[in-house]
Each structure stands twice: as C-alpha cells, then as structure tokens.
Enzyme design. Structure first.
Site, PDB file in Angstrom:
ATOM      1  CE1 TYR A  68      -3.412  -2.734   5.575  1.00  0.00           C
ATOM      2  CE2 TYR A  68      -3.330  -0.375   5.109  1.00  0.00           C
ATOM      3  CZ  TYR A  68      -3.347  -1.687   4.658  1.00  0.00           C
ATOM      4  OH  TYR A  68      -3.297  -1.954   3.318  1.00  0.00           O
ATOM      5  CE  LYS A  71       0.023  -4.651   2.905  1.00  0.00           C
ATOM      6  NZ  LYS A  71      -0.344  -5.993   2.354  1.00  0.00           N
ATOM      7  CB  THR A  74      -0.894  -0.002   1.261  1.00  0.00           C
ATOM      8  OG1 THR A  74      -1.510   1.267   1.407  1.00  0.00           O
ATOM      9  CG2 THR A  74      -0.094  -0.279   2.529  1.00  0.00           C
ATOM     10  CG  ASP A  75      -1.177   4.965  -0.978  1.00  0.00           C
ATOM     11  OD1 ASP A  75      -1.707   4.328  -0.041  1.00  0.00           O
ATOM     12  OD2 ASP A  75      -1.793   5.809  -1.655  1.00  0.00           O
ATOM     13  CD  GLU A  76      -3.459   3.497   4.449  1.00  0.00           C
ATOM     14  OE1 GLU A  76      -3.233   3.408   5.658  1.00  0.00           O
ATOM     15  OE2 GLU A  76      -4.593   3.467   3.953  1.00  0.00           O
TER      16      GLU A  76
HETATM   17  P1  NAD Z   1      -9.640  -7.370   1.913  1.00  0.00           P
HETATM   18  O1  NAD Z   1      -9.663  -7.089   3.385  1.00  0.00           O
HETATM   19  O2  NAD Z   1     -10.855  -7.075   1.113  1.00  0.00           O
HETATM   20  O3  NAD Z   1      -9.266  -8.901   1.663  1.00  0.00           O
HETATM   21  C1  NAD Z   1      -8.281  -9.561   2.393  1.00  0.00           C
HETATM   22  C2  NAD Z   1      -8.460 -11.054   2.160  1.00  0.00           C
HETATM   23  O4  NAD Z   1      -7.420 -11.734   2.888  1.00  0.00           O
HETATM   24  C3  NAD Z   1      -9.790 -11.616   2.692  1.00  0.00           C
HETATM   25  O5  NAD Z   1     -10.377 -12.451   1.741  1.00  0.00           O
HETATM   26  C4  NAD Z   1      -9.400 -12.384   3.936  1.00  0.00           C
HETATM   27  O6  NAD Z   1     -10.252 -13.505   4.198  1.00  0.00           O
HETATM   28  C5  NAD Z   1      -7.988 -12.831   3.579  1.00  0.00           C
HETATM   29  N1  NAD Z   1      -7.171 -13.093   4.769  1.00  0.00           N
HETATM   30  C6  NAD Z   1      -7.036 -12.318   5.870  1.00  0.00           C
HETATM   31  N2  NAD Z   1      -6.212 -12.893   6.759  1.00  0.00           N
HETATM   32  C7  NAD Z   1      -5.801 -14.069   6.197  1.00  0.00           C
HETATM   33  C8  NAD Z   1      -4.931 -15.105   6.604  1.00  0.00           C
HETATM   34  N3  NAD Z   1      -4.309 -15.063   7.800  1.00  0.00           N
HETATM   35  N4  NAD Z   1      -4.716 -16.146   5.772  1.00  0.00           N
HETATM   36  C9  NAD Z   1      -5.331 -16.198   4.572  1.00  0.00           C
HETATM   37  N5  NAD Z   1      -6.179 -15.259   4.134  1.00  0.00           N
HETATM   38  C10 NAD Z   1      -6.416 -14.191   4.931  1.00  0.00           C
HETATM   39  O7  NAD Z   1      -8.370  -6.586   1.368  1.00  0.00           O
HETATM   40  P2  NAD Z   1      -8.157  -5.845  -0.026  1.00  0.00           P
HETATM   41  O8  NAD Z   1      -8.678  -4.465   0.087  1.00  0.00           O
HETATM   42  O9  NAD Z   1      -8.620  -6.720  -1.110  1.00  0.00           O
HETATM   43  O10 NAD Z   1      -6.562  -5.742  -0.052  1.00  0.00           O
HETATM   44  C11 NAD Z   1      -5.782  -6.782  -0.614  1.00  0.00           C
HETATM   45  C12 NAD Z   1      -4.314  -6.429  -0.469  1.00  0.00           C
HETATM   46  O11 NAD Z   1      -4.057  -5.201  -1.154  1.00  0.00           O
HETATM   47  C13 NAD Z   1      -3.878  -6.187   0.975  1.00  0.00           C
HETATM   48  O12 NAD Z   1      -2.587  -6.707   1.126  1.00  0.00           O
HETATM   49  C14 NAD Z   1      -3.871  -4.676   1.118  1.00  0.00           C
HETATM   50  O13 NAD Z   1      -2.930  -4.275   2.082  1.00  0.00           O
HETATM   51  C15 NAD Z   1      -3.468  -4.264  -0.274  1.00  0.00           C
HETATM   52  N6  NAD Z   1      -3.957  -2.946  -0.720  1.00  0.00           N
HETATM   53  C16 NAD Z   1      -5.278  -2.618  -0.627  1.00  0.00           C
HETATM   54  C17 NAD Z   1      -5.715  -1.391  -1.120  1.00  0.00           C
HETATM   55  C18 NAD Z   1      -7.161  -0.990  -1.075  1.00  0.00           C
HETATM   56  O14 NAD Z   1      -7.482   0.159  -1.395  1.00  0.00           O
HETATM   57  N7  NAD Z   1      -8.086  -1.857  -0.702  1.00  0.00           N
HETATM   58  C19 NAD Z   1      -4.791  -0.496  -1.693  1.00  0.00           C
HETATM   59  C20 NAD Z   1      -3.445  -0.876  -1.752  1.00  0.00           C
HETATM   60  C21 NAD Z   1      -3.041  -2.106  -1.272  1.00  0.00           C
HETATM   61  O1  DAU Z   2      -4.164   3.926   0.409  1.00  0.00           O
HETATM   62  C1  DAU Z   2      -4.370   2.554   0.275  1.00  0.00           C
HETATM   63  C2  DAU Z   2      -5.229   2.070   1.421  1.00  0.00           C
HETATM   64  O2  DAU Z   2      -6.547   2.518   1.160  1.00  0.00           O
HETATM   65  C3  DAU Z   2      -5.214   0.560   1.592  1.00  0.00           C
HETATM   66  O3  DAU Z   2      -3.913   0.148   1.929  1.00  0.00           O
HETATM   67  C4  DAU Z   2      -6.191   0.125   2.692  1.00  0.00           C
HETATM   68  O4  DAU Z   2      -6.233  -1.286   2.772  1.00  0.00           O
HETATM   69  C5  DAU Z   2      -7.560   0.652   2.336  1.00  0.00           C
HETATM   70  O5  DAU Z   2      -8.463   0.344   3.384  1.00  0.00           O
HETATM   71  C6  DAU Z   2      -7.510   2.165   2.123  1.00  0.00           C
HETATM   72  O6  DAU Z   2      -7.230   2.859   3.362  1.00  0.00           O
HETATM   73  P1  DAU Z   2      -7.983   4.214   3.759  1.00  0.00           P
HETATM   74  O7  DAU Z   2      -7.933   4.359   5.225  1.00  0.00           O
HETATM   75  O8  DAU Z   2      -7.512   5.356   2.940  1.00  0.00           O
HETATM   76  O9  DAU Z   2      -9.475   3.831   3.221  1.00  0.00           O
HETATM   77  P2  DAU Z   2     -10.915   4.048   3.870  1.00  0.00           P
HETATM   78  O10 DAU Z   2     -11.911   3.634   2.843  1.00  0.00           O
HETATM   79  O11 DAU Z   2     -11.043   3.461   5.223  1.00  0.00           O
HETATM   80  O12 DAU Z   2     -10.981   5.630   4.034  1.00  0.00           O
HETATM   81  C7  DAU Z   2     -10.778   6.507   2.935  1.00  0.00           C
HETATM   82  C8  DAU Z   2     -10.805   7.936   3.470  1.00  0.00           C
HETATM   83  O13 DAU Z   2     -12.134   8.226   3.915  1.00  0.00           O
HETATM   84  C9  DAU Z   2      -9.906   8.170   4.670  1.00  0.00           C
HETATM   85  O14 DAU Z   2      -9.390   9.492   4.611  1.00  0.00           O
HETATM   86  C10 DAU Z   2     -10.845   8.055   5.863  1.00  0.00           C
HETATM   87  C11 DAU Z   2     -12.161   8.585   5.322  1.00  0.00           C
HETATM   88  N1  DAU Z   2     -13.392   7.967   5.882  1.00  0.00           N
HETATM   89  C12 DAU Z   2     -13.479   6.605   5.897  1.00  0.00           C
HETATM   90  C13 DAU Z   2     -14.601   5.990   6.410  1.00  0.00           C
HETATM   91  C14 DAU Z   2     -14.711   4.481   6.444  1.00  0.00           C
HETATM   92  C15 DAU Z   2     -14.428   8.774   6.340  1.00  0.00           C
HETATM   93  O15 DAU Z   2     -14.335  10.015   6.298  1.00  0.00           O
HETATM   94  N2  DAU Z   2     -15.540   8.168   6.845  1.00  0.00           N
HETATM   95  C16 DAU Z   2     -15.665   6.801   6.911  1.00  0.00           C
HETATM   96  O16 DAU Z   2     -16.707   6.323   7.417  1.00  0.00           O
END
Ligand code: NAD
Ligand code: DAU
Length: 352
Positions: free
Chosen positions: A159, A163, A133-135
C-alpha cells in the site's frame, strides 16, 4: 467559486470532504468520481443527491477517455484526488489492485489533467491536490523525531509503496511540466463513514457484537490520530492557500499506542452503549498474530501547514472518539449491510 472534482468521494475521507465542501461553499460545483469498490458507498452521499450543483459519476480513475470527458464537459478547475485502495492488510493479501489504482490511476488522472490544463493555456488558479499518507515515510523508533516534509521516503507495505509511487508522479508533474500539483501526507484518520475493516470502526462494531477485539502483535505500535473533519479543513486550506509544487504534512499531534486506544474505546463504549453483550468490553481484547512488516510508529510534524497556512487540528482524541462512537451507535443501518459475505471472507483470511 470553484468547479471541483473529488475522486474517491464515496469513500471515508472523500465523502467527509464532499460534505465539508458542499456546506462550506454551497455555490461551488462539485463532481464526485468513484468506482464504488467494496470501500465506496453511495449512502455516504445520499443527503446530497437532490442538489443542483452536485453530480455523482460512477467511474474508474484508470479510464482515460471518461476522465478527459469529465474534465472538459464540467469545466473543472480543481482536482481533489482521494481515490485509492487504502487498506494495508488487503495490500498484503493482493498488491495488484494497489499498483493499478494508486499508481496507474494517479498517472492517468495527472495525464488527463495536464492535457486539459494545457488546452486552457495553464490558468493560474487551477489546482491538482494529491492526497497521500504518512506511511510513505516508513517506520519510526520511539525516540525518533516526527516525519517532516523532507523525511526520505521508505515505504514498507505494498500500500505505502504504491502511494509513494503516486506521490513521486505528482511531484514530477510540477517539476517537469509546471502543473499546479500539491501533495498532502496525512496521519491516521477516524470518524463517520469509516469502513469496518479499519482499527477504530472494527473495534466499535466488535464490541457491539460481543466479538473478540484482535490487537496485532504486542499492541505497542503507535499511530497519530486525526479526526476526519480536521483533515477536511486541512485539505480545504491547502486547496485555497497552498503553493503549487509544495508538500504539506497533516497530523493530529495525538500519538497513541494501539492497546491504549482500544482500551479507551472499551471504556467509552461501556459508558455510551446500552446493553453491551460483554461488559466491561475490555474482556474482549485478544492479542493476535502481527501484521507482516507492521510499521512500529508514525508521527507527523505538522508545523509547516500550521506556520505557513494557519491550519491546526481542533479535536482531542477522547472527544473525537466519543463523537465517532455515538455516530456508529446511531447509524447501525449504515454499517450492518457492510458486514457482507465478501467482508466475512476477507475477515477470515486476515483473522483466521
Ligand atoms: P477509502 O478506501 O475509504 O475510499 C477510497 C475510495 O476510492 C472508495 O470510495 C473507492 O470506491 C474509491 N476507488 C477505489 N479505486 C478506485 C478507482 N480505480 N477509481 C475510482 N474510485 C476508486 O479510503 P480513505 O480512507 O477515504 O482514503 C482516501 C485517501 O486518503 C486515499 O488516497 C488514502 O491513501 C489517503 N489517506 C487515508 C488515510 C486514512 O487514515 N484513512 C490517512 C492518510 C491518507
Ligand atoms: O497512517 C495513515 C494510514 O492509516 C492510511 O494511509 C491508511 O489508508 C489507513 O488505512 C491507515 O493505515 P493503518 O494500517 O495505520 O490503519 P489500520 O486501521 O489498519 O490500523 C491501525 C493500527 O491498528 C495499526 O498499527 C494496525 C493495528 N490493527 C489494525 C487492525 C485492523 C490491529 O491491531 N488490529 C486490527 O484488527
């Protein structure tokens, strides 16, 4: 032809990647390993269950013996590692699961793959893609330049810290053992199969239910939004063309303030959803207490992957949001069961 294992393939990005892979490479052998935590959902993969060259395995990435067995028995050559605890708010409530899955789980997978890759005499075409992630880069001020691959790590939440730890391990396995790991750091994704706890699906569902739209703090935090199919194409490109030991940043070049994004969702919902309980939906916007340690701004400089591997995002935010909203409108029986008592409990812990 590849024999690929996709960890976390029942989650949001993982399941989109599984669909992308099966459609793009119908002859590849695809194994999904997923523990089916609250975020994993087998319905995301239901259309694939009758394919001969697809296998779902329920299992934990911390379980070394099972992973050793899976790699060996399916003769895997490519790992796409997406399994993780992924939600920042949950990491604030309980960081332990994040350290366990994201750090210990990634370490377990790396060790298992190293052993297996050595036993095969280190084939050149094997790959271990670690999806991050970019975080991990921390928070930007409005005038700062976007994150590049050399921006120092400065994670601010449990989180992102977990990562970051897993990224360092993946990097170390290349430098120490020569293992073909590649890391990607991506910005915020959105699209189909996104669990309701995240900003965009949460807002879409609350608009449909006529519930308040909780915007944290002043709503001026900025995220760089990427449509999930664009991310899947980037991961595919990195697996096919990326160099072992390299890191690639992936972003949408779509920086939007949270309050503007929620405003856009409200307008699109007013246009696309029939019979909304509250219209115009923007009346539901409610500013709530800020997330502790809330990062102000993320922005990705994706010039490396664009210039070196030829990938760039195709979707605009407005069009991507329109597609996403239509998906949530047409798939109410996907998200309604996810609003379970456990989810309601989590919701009251965060939103009161
Ligand atoms: P998600 O939470 O939707 O899915 C995670 C999946 O991992 C789930 O299906 C869960 O059952 C599985 N999982 C969790 N713990 C596990 C374990 N111990 N063993 C096996 N499986 C397990 O997450 P996502 O949003 O699809 O993110 C996927 C990946 O991409 C993550 O590594 C996250 O850090 C990264 N990522 C997400 C975003 C985003 O915006 N969602 C952005 C950048 C990177
Ligand atoms: O940047 C990549 C990341 O993006 C991934 O690594 C994470 O897995 C993914 O969850 C996401 O993280 P964020 O914290 O940015 O996403 P989230 O959807 O939780 O929130 C997006 C923005 O919106 C953040 O600034 C918080 C704000 N927010 C979020 C929720 C859930 C609100 O203002 N209200 C809300 O109820």
């Amino acid at each position: 032809m590849r024999r690929i294992i996709i960890t976390g393939g029942a989650g949001f990005i993982g399941s989109n990647l599984v669909h992308h892979w099966c459609e793009t490479y119908p002859d590849d052998y695809v194994v999904v390993l997923d523990a089916l935590t609250y975020a994993g959902n087998l319905n995301n993969l239901s259309s694939l269950k009758d394919r001969d060259n697809f296998l779902f395995v329920k299992g934990d990435i911390c379980d070394r013996e099972s992973i050793d067995h899976l790699l060996q028995s399916h003769q895997i050559d490519t790992v796409a590692h997406l399994a993780a605890e992924s939600h920042v708010d949950r990491s604030i409530l309980g960081p332990g699961a994040f350290v366990q899955t994201n750090v210990v789980g990634t370490f377990t997978l790396l060790e298992s793959f190293r052993n297996y890759w050595l036993s095969k005499d280190k084939p050149d075409h094997y790959r271990f893609l670690h999806v991050s992630t970019d975080e991990v880069y921390g928070s930007l001020e409005p005038e700062d330049s976007a994150f590049t691959e050399t921006t120092p790590y400065a994670p601010n939440s449990p989180y992102s810290a977990s990562k970051a730890g897993s990224d360092h391990l993946a990097r170390a396995y290349y430098h120490t053992y020569g293992m073909p790991t590649i890391i990607t750091n991506c910005s915020n994704n959105y699209g189909p199969y996104h669990f309701p706890e995240k900003l965009i699906p949460l807002m879409c569902i609350n608009i449909l239910l006529g519930k308040p739209l909780p915007v944290y703090g002043d709503g001026l935090n900025v995220r760089d939004w990427l449509y999930v199919e664009d991310h899947c194409r980037a991961l595919d490109t990195v697996i096919q063309k990326g160099l072992p030991g390299e890191t690639y940043n992936i972003g949408g070049n779509n920086e939007v303030k949270n309050i503007d994004l929620v405003g856009m969702l409200c307008e699109l919902m007013d246009e696309l959803a029939p019979d909304l309980p509250v219209k115009p939906a923007k009346q539901l916007i409610t500013f709530v207490k800020d997330r502790p340690g809330h990062d102000r701004r993320y922005a990705i400089d994706a010039s490396k992957i664009r210039n070196q591997l030829g990938w760039q995002p195709q979707e605009t935010v407005r069009e991507g949001l329109r597609k996403t909203i239509l998906w949530y409108l047409h798939n109410q029986n996907w998200w309604q069961p996810l609003l379970s008592p456990d989810y309601q409990k989590y919701y009251s812990q965060v939103y009161g």
